[in-house]
Structures are given as C-alpha cells and as structure tokens.
Scaffold this active site. Structure first.
Site, PDB file in Angstrom:
ATOM      1  N   ASP A  78       4.834  20.781  56.460  1.00 23.92           N
ATOM      2  CA  ASP A  78       4.049  22.924  56.598  1.00 23.92           C
ATOM      3  C   ASP A  78       1.989  22.236  57.089  1.00 23.92           C
ATOM      4  O   ASP A  78       2.195  21.321  55.974  1.00 23.92           O
ATOM      5  CB  ASP A  78       4.061  23.389  56.488  1.00 23.92           C
ATOM      6  N   VAL A  79       2.141  22.184  57.879  1.00 22.81           N
ATOM      7  CA  VAL A  79       0.559  22.087  58.587  1.00 22.81           C
ATOM      8  C   VAL A  79      -0.119  23.628  58.924  1.00 22.81           C
ATOM      9  O   VAL A  79      -0.007  24.503  59.245  1.00 22.81           O
ATOM     10  CB  VAL A  79      -0.220  21.718  59.369  1.00 22.81           C
ATOM     11  N   ASP A  84       2.720  28.074  63.567  1.00 20.48           N
ATOM     12  CA  ASP A  84       1.774  28.364  64.431  1.00 20.48           C
ATOM     13  C   ASP A  84       1.279  28.025  65.617  1.00 20.48           C
ATOM     14  O   ASP A  84       1.951  26.767  66.288  1.00 20.48           O
ATOM     15  CB  ASP A  84       0.684  28.126  63.758  1.00 20.48           C
ATOM     16  N   ASP A 132      -1.506   5.090  74.047  1.00 24.21           N
ATOM     17  CA  ASP A 132      -0.291   5.560  74.827  1.00 24.21           C
ATOM     18  C   ASP A 132       1.065   4.325  74.046  1.00 24.21           C
ATOM     19  O   ASP A 132       1.637   4.408  73.393  1.00 24.21           O
ATOM     20  CB  ASP A 132       0.391   6.094  76.349  1.00 24.21           C
ATOM     21  N   SER A 170      -2.949  12.886  73.343  1.00 30.21           N
ATOM     22  CA  SER A 170      -2.589  11.626  73.675  1.00 30.21           C
ATOM     23  C   SER A 170      -2.085  10.455  72.694  1.00 30.21           C
ATOM     24  O   SER A 170      -1.231   9.803  73.311  1.00 30.21           O
ATOM     25  CB  SER A 170      -3.578  10.948  74.690  1.00 30.21           C
ATOM     26  N   GLU A 183      -6.555   6.247  77.539  1.00 36.51           N
ATOM     27  CA  GLU A 183      -5.944   6.753  77.288  1.00 36.51           C
ATOM     28  C   GLU A 183      -4.397   5.995  77.777  1.00 36.51           C
ATOM     29  O   GLU A 183      -2.828   5.755  77.573  1.00 36.51           O
ATOM     30  CB  GLU A 183      -4.938   7.877  78.358  1.00 36.51           C
TER      31      GLU A 183
END
Length: 574
Positions: free
Chosen positions: A528-529, A554, A284, A486, A280
């Site tokens: 837009d998804v 959404d 990052d 992440s 992680e």
C-alpha cells in the site's frame, strides 16, 4: 436495391471485390457519426495543403456489432472469481460469432461503398471492420463535409480531414465511426531524464532503478523466470518509436546477468524502423523482458501503413484478426478523453472487451503530469489519456522510493496520472468494493473542489509500480534517471506474465481481465502506498496539488505496488 453475394470469411490480408451497382434512393446526408469529435488541429502540426484528389487514402469503417451487452456480461462472468464461469474464456471464433455484424449491416455498408466504386477492401475475422482504399475525391463524396489535408510534425506526415464528416442516412445506423479522418497521433510520454555525470555509487545505495533493484523491491528471486512454452507477452508502439535489438542485447548483458532471460524479441508485428531507437520503445521492451524474464516477447509496432491511418486503431484491428496472441499487452499511449468522440470511445471499449473475454490482459500507463481542462461541467484534474480510464483495461500509475538512493518503501511519483473519467461511469467492480467512495470520504478535507472532477466516473489507476529514475540502454549508450509510467507499466506486465506462466504450467487459464479479481483482493498481496501527491496545475485554488495517496485504494497509485510472491500465491489459488 442491391444484390449481395454472401462472402465466406476473408482474412485481413485478402481483398474483397464488389461488382454489383447500388443506387440509394435518398440523397440526404445528415448523419454525423462522431458529432462531438474534436476536429481542431493541434498547433504543433503544420498544415502543408490540400491532398490531391487522385491521391489514395485508406479508411477504416467500424461496422455496428451485435450482442455488445451480452459480450460485457460474458466478460464479467469469465473475469469474476466468484462466478462459475470464471476462466472459461472464449476463442476468437466464439467472439466472432457473438459480435459479428448482422447480415443486413454487412450488406448495407458494402453496397454503399460499392455504389461509390469502392471495391478494394479488407475485412477481419470478426467482420466488424472494413479497411478500404479510395481516392481523396471519392472519400470526400462518400463522406460529405470531409476535407482532406496534409499535416506534418517533425519528420511525421499525416492526412486528416479538417472538417467533420457525415454519412448517408441509410448507412448511419450500421456504422460506429469511420477511422482515418480525425485523431492525429499524440506525442508520446516525455520520459524525464535526470542524468548527472557526478553521481558515484556508495555502499548500500543505488544510483537508479535497474532489473536487480526491481527484483529486490518486489521480492522476485533469480529463479522467478518463465518456463512455460505456451506463454508470451507484448508491448505495443504507435508513435514511430522503435526499439533496437542491439540495445536490448546490451541492456541484458549489463543488467540481466543474475537471471535467465531472452536477449531477443521473438516476433515483431508491423514495420520496425531503421532509424535511431526511441526512448519509450526501449524502456518498454527492456523492462517487460527483464521483469517477465525468459518469456517469449512480441513487439507490435504500427506507425500506420498509410498517412491516413490511425496507428492505435490499426492495432485494435489486428487484435480482431489474430487467433494466436500474447496473454499480456502493455501500452504507453493515449489521447485526451475530451478530444475524442463518444462513438469512437464506446467502440474502442468494445474492442477491449473482445480482448478481455479471450483471456488477454491489457495494461495502460496512467499518464504523466496533471492539468486542468474544461470538460462539460467539470474541470478535470488529471492528464487524461483516452484508453486507461476505460473500465475494461488495467491502468498502472507510478511511484518513487522514499529515499531515491535506497530500496525503501514507495511514495507517489508526482508525475503519475490519475483521476476520474468524464465519459465512462464507475464500473461495478469499483462500486461493489466501495473503495473509491471510501477514499473520497476519508480524505474529503484535502480533496480539490468537487467541481474539478466527476465522482461518478471510472476511477483510475488500478495499481502502480516504480516509475522514477530508471536506467535504459538507447543507441548503445546506458542512460540513467529516466522516469514515467511508461516504465511502471511494462514492469507490472512482466510480473503478470510470470504469474500467467505458473498458471499455465498448472493447467489454469491466463489471468485475462484482471480488475474484477484485483478489486476483490482489496489490496491483498500489494504494498500500500500512502504518501505523496501527484502534480496539478498552478490553479489558485489547488496551487499545483492534485490527488494524494491514502490507505487502501487512491487515484494516484490504485491499490498499490506488487509484492510478487504473495500476488503469485493469491492469483494461483482457485
């Protein structure tokens, strides 16, 4: 009555010493500050035994602040592009003057501590936190009901109370909570690794997300890099996750050749571990620095200086005491909302407001995978971390390419977290745009039963980015097919840092708290998804299907993913 000698500001690294005794007239201890805090210890923590009475503990006392309503109103004004105060952010000193606890509150709390012989304390610039060292015996006397135990998980050891604590009635109204008794560190997002040794790259296809793929999808050119001297960005790590400087250098040599970049972190705040790098932490750092390329980057790494400390809380305390901070912070960390006390969450909300009013953008990963959990009258349909449903941070969901081998349009990543808070009401910026209500009406026929979620709660995420099939270098080895929000969060953070860079070069203030402006854009400058659903549990009514993407906002991808050139132009316009 306690004689109290007023103290001038003492930095977090300076100790306060009290020497005048106090006798409280009342011996009633009925004040539970965190009456609804979950004190059950998760099964993955092993109980070692009671802490020795003479063992030293470090506890954090959150003093009641003043003018919290005014702070919220100030944040609204400096974050709303239609306000005359937009961009007129406060300094740390101005924030301190606004929220600093009253002299009475400071006096009562310090005298209460002093009456128990507690003299070794640290304060912060805003004076709203005290961190004090005491023995376990003194702590249990100070906080009746508390019973300090030691627990271990893997190689991690913590000290926490196995029972709820209370405080003296005379102090109850002057404290929000005491940190270091509950809230064990959660496990980090378990990024999914889908590595396969038999994948071979073919012309026109790719074998996973890299900085070049991200730049192609979000329309960043090779010249979209930082140049401003007064710009910086940061990632925060809390779960004994560390990045490796050697991994970062290797990652940049492999994937950063086409654009100017930094190959080293400029500042580490905290203790950087010497063991193996964490997935992680590596994800990052590598992706905020390759997206927000050539921008000074900090890493806050805080596993806790002591077993009794709460790592996330220590980071928040640091923000209250540092006048020079990066403008963008990305965080891939959280707790289940229903496992934390209301008092704690409300105070952390205030800390987020303190950051936002200073022009700091806080981005939180929306979480991963979904589950149902009984909370009051609602079954919550999401993997709900505490901090991203806060109304005062920007939450980032996840997407995948429609064709995982090509740079195509994006669909929902089934692991993307999203939903509605059961604690925080829907903020004005969501109510005014009517986007959430529009979603609920548009897809009403396909929604889970309404008893499963709270339609009046803060809805999230706010936006999204690719979260599927990333390449990461960890322990000097390139690892493919790593997934999780992440990944998407530092990517969005890096792009916001690039926009800040251009704003600062033009003499404009940093973006600060983005959401009021983001929601007024209503999806402008974002892709837009509209396809895909995130995963839920195998409940007989929903059978694993959670919320689904739809046109406009959404609760799986927010307003969509960034189209960088358009977003830059839009957010540069005043």
């Amino acid at each position: 009555m306690c004689a109290f000698i007023p103290l001038s500001f003492v930095s977090f690294s300076t100790r306060l010493t009290f020497s005048i005794p106090l006798l409280f007239s009342s011996l009633v201890w009925s004040g539970y500050l965190e009456y609804n805090q979950d004190v059950l210890i998760p099964e993955d923590w092993k109980h070692v035994g009671r802490v020795d009475p003479t063992e030293k503990l470090e506890l954090t006392f959150a003093l009641k602040q003043q003018n919290v309503d005014l702070l919220e109103e100030t944040l609204r004004r400096v974050s709303d592009p239609d306000s005359a105060q937009y961009g007129k952010q406060l300094t740390l000193e101005e924030v301190s003057s606004l929220v600093r606890p009253s002299e009475l509150t400071q006096k009562v709390v310090r005298c209460w501590l002093q009456s128990h012989g507690i003299t070794d304390c640290l304060t912060v610039h805003t004076r709203d936190f005290l961190q004090c060292t005491m023995t376990a015996e003194v702590a249990e006397t100070l906080l009746p009901g508390s019973k300090f135990q030691r627990y271990t998980r893997d190689s991690q050891s913590v000290v926490r109370s196995s029972a709820p604590y209370s405080v003296h009635d005379d102090v109850h109204q002057h404290l929000d909570f005491v940190g270091g008794l509950h809230r064990l560190p959660p496990k980090g997002q378990q990024e999914l690794s889908k590595a396969s040794s038999n994948r071979r790259q073919k012309p026109g296809v790719h074998l996973g997300v890299t900085p070049a793929i991200l730049r192609a999808r979000y329309n960043l050119s090779t010249t979209d890099v930082g140049t401003a001297q007064n710009n910086s960005q940061a990632v925060a790590q809390f779960l004994e996750q560390y990045y490796s400087p050697a991994d970062l250098a290797e990652f940049m040599s492999m994937f950063g050749r086409s654009f100017q970049h930094h190959s080293q972190v400029d500042r580490v705040v905290g203790t950087q571990g010497t063991g193996k790098a964490g997935m992680e932490a590596s994800l990052d750092v590598e992706y905020i620095m390759s997206t927000g390329a050539n921008i000074s980057t900090w890493v806050f790494t805080n596993p806790g200086r002591h077993e009794s400390q709460e790592p996330f809380l220590q980071w928040m305390v640091l923000l209250s005491n540092m006048s020079d901070l990066p403008w963008v912070h990305t965080i891939s960390y959280g707790d289940d909302e229903d496992s934390l006390s209301t008092a704690y969450m409300m105070r952390i909300n205030t800390e987020f407001m303190k950051a936002g009013v200073r022009g700091i953008s806080l981005l939180f990963a929306s979480g991963y995978l979904k589950r149902f959990r009984k909370v009051t009258k609602h079954l919550t349909l999401y993997f709900l971390h505490l901090f991203h449903p806060s109304p005062f941070v920007t939450t980032v969901g996840g997407t995948s390419f429609k064709n995982p081998y090509k740079v195509t349009y994006e669909v929902t990543d089934y692991i993307s977290g999203g939903g509605f808070s059961n604690v925080f009401k829907m903020p004005d910026y969501q109510v005014i745009t009517d986007a959430v209500d529009a979603y609920l009406k548009t897809v009403a026929a396909t929604l889970p039963p309404q008893s499963y979620y709270n339609t009046s709660g803060r809805a999230y995420p706010d936006m999204a980015a690719l979260s599927d099939n990333y390449w990461v270098v960890i322990n000097r080895v390139p690892v493919p097919w790593v997934s999780g929000t992440s990944a998407s969060t530092p990517v969005v953070g890096g792009m916001l840092s690039l926009i800040n860079d251009q704003r600062l070069l033009k003499g404009l203030p940093a973006l600060g708290f983005l959401n009021p402006r983001l929601y007024k854009l209503k999806g402008q400058a974002l892709f837009d998804v509209t396809e895909g659903c995130h995963l839920s549990c195998l409940d007989e009514k929903v059978q694993g299907k959670g919320f689904c993407a739809a046109p406009s906002w959404d609760p799986v991808t927010g307003w969509g993913t960034p189209n960088y050139p358009e977003l830059l132009a839009t957010l540069l316009a005043e």
